[in-house]
Design an enzyme around this catalytic site. Sequence first.
Site, PDB file in Angstrom:
ATOM      1  N   GLU A  37    -101.935   0.796  30.685  1.00 27.65           N
ATOM      2  CA  GLU A  37    -102.873   1.338  29.703  1.00 27.65           C
ATOM      3  C   GLU A  37    -102.127   1.925  28.495  1.00 27.65           C
ATOM      4  O   GLU A  37    -102.551   1.745  27.352  1.00 27.65           O
ATOM      5  CB  GLU A  37    -103.778   2.386  30.384  1.00 27.65           C
TER       6      GLU A  37
ATOM      7  N   LYS B 242    -102.681   0.615  24.693  1.00 23.06           N
ATOM      8  CA  LYS B 242    -103.096   1.497  23.584  1.00 23.06           C
ATOM      9  C   LYS B 242    -102.158   1.326  22.400  1.00 23.06           C
ATOM     10  O   LYS B 242    -102.594   1.188  21.263  1.00 23.06           O
ATOM     11  CB  LYS B 242    -103.077   2.980  24.011  1.00 23.06           C
TER      12      LYS B 242
ATOM     13  N   GLU C 171    -102.485  -2.202  20.689  1.00 18.60           N
ATOM     14  CA  GLU C 171    -103.784  -2.386  20.027  1.00 18.60           C
ATOM     15  C   GLU C 171    -103.825  -1.759  18.641  1.00 18.60           C
ATOM     16  O   GLU C 171    -104.369  -2.343  17.719  1.00 18.60           O
ATOM     17  CB  GLU C 171    -104.869  -1.652  20.827  1.00 18.60           C
TER      18      GLU C 171
ATOM     19  N   ARG D 223    -117.231  -1.842  15.382  1.00 12.99           N
ATOM     20  CA  ARG D 223    -117.199  -2.939  16.345  1.00 12.99           C
ATOM     21  C   ARG D 223    -116.110  -3.952  15.994  1.00 12.99           C
ATOM     22  O   ARG D 223    -115.751  -4.785  16.816  1.00 12.99           O
ATOM     23  CB  ARG D 223    -118.558  -3.637  16.373  1.00 12.99           C
TER      24      ARG D 223
ATOM     25  N   CYS E 112    -119.402  -8.895  16.239  1.00 13.75           N
ATOM     26  CA  CYS E 112    -120.255  -8.831  15.051  1.00 13.75           C
ATOM     27  C   CYS E 112    -121.345  -7.764  15.189  1.00 13.75           C
ATOM     28  O   CYS E 112    -121.774  -7.447  16.287  1.00 13.75           O
ATOM     29  CB  CYS E 112    -120.969 -10.150  14.842  1.00 13.75           C
TER      30      CYS E 112
ATOM     31  N   LYS F 172    -115.119  -3.987  19.350  1.00  7.07           N
ATOM     32  CA  LYS F 172    -115.403  -2.929  20.320  1.00  7.07           C
ATOM     33  C   LYS F 172    -116.051  -3.497  21.580  1.00  7.07           C
ATOM     34  O   LYS F 172    -115.766  -3.067  22.683  1.00  7.07           O
ATOM     35  CB  LYS F 172    -116.322  -1.881  19.676  1.00  7.07           C
TER      36      LYS F 172
ATOM     37  N   TRP G 168    -117.199 -11.267  13.066  1.00  9.66           N
ATOM     38  CA  TRP G 168    -115.889 -11.324  13.726  1.00  9.66           C
ATOM     39  C   TRP G 168    -115.700 -12.785  14.064  1.00  9.66           C
ATOM     40  O   TRP G 168    -116.389 -13.330  14.929  1.00  9.66           O
ATOM     41  CB  TRP G 168    -115.915 -10.456  14.974  1.00  9.66           C
TER      42      TRP G 168
ATOM     43  N   ASN H 258    -125.266 -12.797  16.470  1.00 13.97           N
ATOM     44  CA  ASN H 258    -124.136 -12.356  17.301  1.00 13.97           C
ATOM     45  C   ASN H 258    -124.070 -13.271  18.496  1.00 13.97           C
ATOM     46  O   ASN H 258    -125.125 -13.614  19.044  1.00 13.97           O
ATOM     47  CB  ASN H 258    -124.409 -10.960  17.874  1.00 13.97           C
ATOM     48  N   GLY H 259    -122.877 -13.600  18.933  1.00 10.18           N
ATOM     49  CA  GLY H 259    -122.762 -14.441  20.130  1.00 10.18           C
ATOM     50  C   GLY H 259    -122.222 -15.807  19.768  1.00 10.18           C
ATOM     51  O   GLY H 259    -121.675 -16.009  18.681  1.00 10.18           O
TER      52      GLY H 259
ATOM     53  N   HIS I 298     -86.158  -7.139  37.763  1.00 12.18           N
ATOM     54  CA  HIS I 298     -86.499  -8.550  37.937  1.00 12.18           C
ATOM     55  C   HIS I 298     -86.820  -9.216  36.607  1.00 12.18           C
ATOM     56  O   HIS I 298     -87.527 -10.216  36.576  1.00 12.18           O
ATOM     57  CB  HIS I 298     -87.670  -8.680  38.923  1.00 12.18           C
TER      58      HIS I 298
HETATM   59  C1  F6R Z   1    -108.988  -1.287  24.923  1.00  7.59           C
HETATM   60  C2  F6R Z   1    -110.370  -1.710  24.877  1.00  7.59           C
HETATM   61  C3  F6R Z   1    -110.735  -2.996  25.520  1.00  7.59           C
HETATM   62  C4  F6R Z   1    -111.951  -2.783  26.430  1.00  7.59           C
HETATM   63  C5  F6R Z   1    -112.407  -4.115  27.014  1.00  7.59           C
HETATM   64  C6  F6R Z   1    -113.575  -3.950  27.964  1.00  7.59           C
HETATM   65  O1  F6R Z   1    -108.796  -0.090  24.242  1.00  7.59           O
HETATM   66  O2  F6R Z   1    -111.206  -1.035  24.354  1.00  7.59           O
HETATM   67  O3  F6R Z   1    -109.659  -3.505  26.241  1.00  7.59           O
HETATM   68  O4  F6R Z   1    -111.612  -1.884  27.426  1.00  7.59           O
HETATM   69  O5  F6R Z   1    -112.764  -4.976  25.983  1.00  7.59           O
HETATM   70  O6  F6R Z   1    -114.680  -3.418  27.320  1.00  7.59           O
HETATM   71  P1  F6R Z   1    -115.860  -2.783  28.141  1.00  7.59           P
HETATM   72  O7  F6R Z   1    -115.332  -1.591  28.845  1.00  7.59           O
HETATM   73  O8  F6R Z   1    -116.902  -2.443  27.118  1.00  7.59           O
HETATM   74  O9  F6R Z   1    -116.320  -3.826  29.125  1.00  7.59           O
END
Ligand code: F6R
Length: 609
Positions: free
Chosen positions: A481, A485, A488, A27, A2, A604, A74, A100-101, A504
């Site tokens: 990774e 990507k 996501e 975010r 949020c 985010k 969110w 937030n939280g 396996h």
């Molecule tokens: C993937 C992504 C998330 C963050 C994860 C950790 O593209 O952005 O998987 O990497 O939420 O976030 P931080 O690095 O802010 O602790």
Amino acid sequence: MCGIVGYIGESKPISFLVETLERLEYRGYDSCGVAYRPKNSLRIILKKRRGKIEGLKKELLSHQFDIGIAHTRWATHGIPNRINAHPHFDCQRHIFVVHNGIVENYKELKKFLLKRGHKFRSQTDTEIIPHLWEEYIKRRKNPLEALFEVVNLLEGSFAIVALVSSLDKIFVVRKDSPLSLGVLKEGFLVASDIPAISFSTKRVVNLADRQVGVISKSSWEVYDFHRRRRYPKVGKVEISSQEVEKGKFAHFMLKEIFEQPQILKSLYSLYTNREEVKFKELNLSKKYLRTLQRIFIFACGTAFHAGFVGKYLLEKYARVSVEIDVSSEARYRSLPIRKEDLVIAISQSGETADTLASVREAKSRGAKLLGICNVLGSTLTREVDTFIPTFAGPEIGVASTKAYTAQVFVLFLFTIYLAKAKGFLTSLQEREILKELRDVSRYQEKILKELDSLRRIAKKFSKFGCFLFLGRGINYPSALEGALKLKEISYIPAEGYPAGEMKHGPIALIDEYRAVVCIAPQDSLYEKMVSNICEIKARKGKILAILTRGDKEIVSLVEEKVFVPKLNNQDLSPLLVAIPLQSFAYFVAKNLGCEIDQPRNLAKSVTVE
Ligand code: F6R
């Protein structure tokens, strides 16, 4: 997660509040709302809606206002709808709150408030805040006094911005969730992250944890939760508005992919003198590093994958044993962390709840804490013993790209630093590695110049409903990774696997309708990858391979290929293959018409557990 905004000052058009809120869109959110007081009125106007701010904008009249709060939600407690959207308010509609939280003990507080006759409208945890506050105001407390009672009763994490209809003030609270105050020429702007404020002012106060602020049009006061007055300093924001705008790029994600070479160049100049790694601010003595035997790495998502590359590097060059886990597991595992161990926490935002919790757990066991973090002043940087900033600039695209390569780069430098301190690397070897590390940004630029072929390949591969990403050794994390990507931002199921593990289980997936991305640079495991690729081909799987330029063998076996420049030291290859992997995900998602910068359901910065 949020986003929250608050404003108090001379009257401004309501668009100001909404536009500041729009800067928090990245975010991730599912509903939004504002509460504001129009100029020359005592009535608070409340507007909320499910969906995008754009829709809210259309609903708002061209009012002038002088006090207001706004929120992007969110969903955690209760589905995304208008009623659950913030601001929430008390029975009398005097107190309006955005939050937030998560209030963890909201159920018991709600039970208590229901008994006291309070009426609730939403399913949220947040709604108990205005009602609890109302309850304490009823007990003849002044609003600030009552707020102290409230915050001391709440458990969990919360950044709160609130207004009380009869007062020319906004109230703010910070506990385990970021909140900053921007000092304007006339008035104040509060927001859950600094880039949103930086458009309006460069003068910012970062509230510390467990602080309450009372802000009027011309002054502000800050207290801790024990009601003691505190005097935080006004700092200067170093973010330029260019950094938080897309410029010529269609999406922030693409802009951030293209920023990577420049970021690595800057990190190289900052942390090396070409001959050796220099961490001037790192507070870990050479003596401590010499005797260090064990490292634990904690991080989430992309940062975890960067840490995973770090594990391969640290074990190989510095010969320390490295245990890595995602923070959400690490925090609850009975890890044998001792005071002589080093814990490295990696986080772009520095606000990820699980990573912070794992750091606190390690701290309670007496371990040394090193943060690798992109946001200076974030909670992580304040809680660790020492940290290395990744200086990637604000990352706005929800899918992390530039923060990842910056984290890997910094981990490489830290590995060299540690290996040297331990006597496992000579100055000559260090110079050799640094020489090639310097060239990485140039190699990345080369890859970026050739993205057109990848655009075409992505179009062709967009039709596949399932992807497998395979890598070996130091590129096993790259496979994880790459898959992250893609899923996501395109929502296509994608799994990352170590190629040697294919037989396996995952091999069962392969047929002519499945796509496999094979990361196969010319390293010591190249021949093993060749065998894996033959096995996939025999089962008609469609392969996109990421290869070293000049590859002679795999090139003829696969459906499509992209090339990365040849390296002497293949341990640098995660920094190169990241670019085609990120770009591939971007082009597939674009082709499918997905919302690239704000993928559904994602936030985010994950500030709740
Ligand atoms: C993937 C992504 C998330 C963050 C994860 C950790 O593209 O952005 O998987 O990497 O939420 O976030 P931080 O690095 O802010 O602790």
